[in-house]
Write a protein that holds these residues in place. Structure first.
Motif, short mmCIF file in Angstrom:
data_model
loop_
_atom_site.label_atom_id
_atom_site.label_comp_id
_atom_site.label_asym_id
_atom_site.label_seq_id
_atom_site.Cartn_x
_atom_site.Cartn_y
_atom_site.Cartn_z
N ILE A 309 -29.09 -40.68 103.05
CA ILE A 309 -28.14 -41.51 103.79
C ILE A 309 -27.44 -42.48 102.84
O ILE A 309 -26.22 -42.67 102.90
N ARG A 310 -28.21 -43.08 101.91
CA ARG A 310 -27.60 -43.98 100.92
C ARG A 310 -26.68 -43.22 99.99
O ARG A 310 -25.52 -43.61 99.76
N TRP A 311 -27.20 -42.15 99.43
CA TRP A 311 -26.52 -41.38 98.39
C TRP A 311 -25.20 -40.79 98.89
O TRP A 311 -24.21 -40.72 98.17
N THR A 312 -25.19 -40.40 100.17
CA THR A 312 -24.00 -39.79 100.77
C THR A 312 -23.03 -40.83 101.32
O THR A 312 -21.82 -40.66 101.24
N SER A 313 -23.56 -41.89 101.93
CA SER A 313 -22.73 -42.95 102.54
C SER A 313 -21.60 -42.36 103.39
O SER A 313 -20.42 -42.51 103.06
N PRO A 314 -21.93 -41.68 104.49
CA PRO A 314 -20.90 -40.99 105.28
C PRO A 314 -19.80 -41.92 105.81
O PRO A 314 -18.63 -41.56 105.79
N VAL A 315 -20.19 -43.11 106.32
CA VAL A 315 -19.16 -44.08 106.71
C VAL A 315 -18.81 -44.85 105.44
O VAL A 315 -19.61 -45.62 104.92
N GLN A 316 -17.62 -44.62 104.93
CA GLN A 316 -17.27 -45.07 103.59
C GLN A 316 -16.75 -46.51 103.56
O GLN A 316 -16.80 -47.16 102.51
N HIS A 317 -16.26 -47.00 104.68
CA HIS A 317 -15.82 -48.38 104.72
C HIS A 317 -15.65 -48.83 106.16
O HIS A 317 -15.58 -48.01 107.08
N PHE A 318 -15.60 -50.12 106.37
CA PHE A 318 -15.04 -50.74 107.56
C PHE A 318 -14.19 -51.92 107.09
O PHE A 318 -14.35 -52.42 105.96
N MET A 319 -13.29 -52.35 107.95
CA MET A 319 -12.45 -53.50 107.66
C MET A 319 -12.94 -54.70 108.47
O MET A 319 -13.50 -54.55 109.56
N ARG A 320 -12.74 -55.88 107.93
CA ARG A 320 -13.04 -57.12 108.62
C ARG A 320 -11.87 -58.09 108.45
O ARG A 320 -11.08 -57.97 107.49
N THR A 321 -11.76 -59.06 109.35
CA THR A 321 -10.73 -60.09 109.29
C THR A 321 -11.40 -61.46 109.23
O THR A 321 -12.29 -61.73 110.05
N ALA A 322 -11.00 -62.28 108.28
CA ALA A 322 -11.60 -63.60 108.13
C ALA A 322 -11.19 -64.51 109.29
O ALA A 322 -10.00 -64.63 109.59
#
Length: 430
Positions: A309-322
């Motif tokens: 799960i770590r090595w593959t990291s299927p969800v590659q990003h999310f965005m956040r707003t400050a």
């Protein structure tokens, strides 16, 4: 306070280009350099095709942002990287910055109320009740793989259909509708990859790609509206019935939120597990000694699962707003600034993981961020671990050895990614 670090245009393009994540070692090289030189950097498009954002690549910063849901919001800006055109398209089509409003989009106080509706369903004590069904499915899946062998594409034969079937059983979707669910998921998450979308997408304009994804969302919404109607009239013991009949503050979920809830369970519940499962199998196929060790010692299986799960990291990003002015990694983030927390970069940070590119089943601790952290940590993490452990128990029982039988290829995707093909040569146990 240092002056804002701005990524060079070529690196900025690489960070958001779907094909970059298919060239895995190349993008990991880029993240290694950025963590050293610009761990928090502004990404600006010279052609203004997307709103500027801050790229966060260090583990400690990604963890901090993930856990601080008051300072770093999922709304009001898109929670997945989007171009200005895509955001405008979503706004015109739905009145929202995202084509789908789901658990990943909402902040408190809505998010915890919605999450609570199905949380018990995905806890280990409830999953124990369906373990026997999952185990039977795993054995049938391995049977089909062996029958198709000795050379098989593991993604097509195993890692794609197996988690899809599990989550559809939990959700309450009839087995005959599973191919439709797979196709729509690929059009939503694989729209950046011509092989997965299956639509000649490489000849499409950006607007046509948006139309493709929007059409998949609309098909999902229509399907689940009918499913919800049925479960209100005839409730059963499945997640579809829980969602259809749920009350929040004494009221049913609005139709758009209802559809979004179904879609996130249906899609995120299998696409990510598929990617991690394929990643684990590729690592074992490329390391016969590690395969032999885990075959002889099943106590290593949880480590195999977690490392995959770590090595593959299927969800590659999310965005956040400050939500307010804040300092991250020596950079001043202003209220309203958009940020990309990159899980691929964080999960390959050598400050947290020794020799991070090595697949190490004995890695401990393995406090990865592939499931996120804080209030938005993946709802289905226990299910994903259970599915993978059960499948690999079945595989290790039935398979004597595995070896690569061709080139494994990763999908072109900025958001959810993983192997789209994994040719293997299988030797069944005698």
């Amino acid at each position: 306070m240092s002056k804002p670090a701005v990524l060079p245009e070529d690196i900025a393009r690489e960070v958001i280009a779907p094909e970059s994540y298919a060239e895995w070692n190349g993008v990991l090289d880029t993240f290694d350099r950025l963590r050293e030189e610009m761990p928090v950097a502004k990404v600006i498009a010279e052609d203004d095709v997307f709103e500027p954002f801050w790229l966060i690549t260090r583990y400690e910063d990604v963890m901090r942002i993930s856990k601080d849901n008051k300072t770093f919001l999922n709304n009001p800006k898109p929670v997945v990287f989007s171009t200005r055109e895509a955001t405008a398209f979503s706004q015109a089509a739905t009145g929202s910055n995202m084509l789908v409003d789901s658990l990943v989009v909402f902040d408190a106080p809505i998010h915890p109320k919605y999450r609570k509706l199905t949380m018990d369903w995905f806890m280990p004590r409830n999953l124990d009740k369906i373990e026997a069904e999952i185990r039977a499915l795993a054995h049938r899946t391995v049977d089909r793989m062996i029958e198709a062998g000795p050379e098989v594409d593991f993604v097509i034969e195993v890692s794609g259909p197996y988690p899809l079937h599990v989550v559809m059983q939990i959700l309450g979707v009839p087995e005959e509708d599973e191919p439709r669910m797979m196709m729509l998921t690929q059009q939503m998450f694989g729209g950046q990859d011509a092989d997965l979308s299956g639509t000649g997408m490489d000849n499409m304009t950006p607007e046509q790609v948006l139309q493709l994804v929007s059409g998949a969302v609309k098909s999902f919404e229509d399907y689940f509206a009918q499913l919800a109607k049925d479960r209100r009239a005839n409730p059963t013991d499945d997640v579809a019935s829980v969602i259809a009949n749920a009350l929040v503050d004494g009221k049913p979920l609005p139709p758009r939120d209802l559809a979004g809830y179904y879609i996130i369970v249906a899609t995120a519940g299998h696409d990510t597990t598929s990617a991690s499962t394929a990643g684990a199998m590729m690592a074992l196929a490329n390391d016969p000694e590690q395969f032999a060790r885990v075959k002889a010692d099943r106590s290593l299986l949880p480590g195999i699962v977690e490392e995959a799960i770590r090595w593959t990291s299927p969800v590659q990003h999310f965005m956040r707003t400050a939500a307010e002015d804040v300092e991250v990694g020596g950079q001043q983030i202003k209220a309203g600034d958009w940020m990309m927390i990159n899980y691929v970069a964080a999960n390959h940070d050598p400050a947290q993981f020794e020799n991070p590119r090595k697949f190490d089943a004995a890695r401990s601790p393995n406090r990865h961020l592939a499931f996120g952290a804080g209030a938005h940590q993946c709802l289905g993490l226990h299910l994903a671990r259970l599915e993978m452990r059960i499948l690999f128990e079945a595989l290790l029982d039935r398979i004597e050895s595995i070896a690569p039988a061709g080139e494994a290829k990763r999908s072109n995707s900025t958001f959810v990614g993983g192997l789209k093909t994994l040719p293997l040569r299988i030797t069944p146990a005698s």
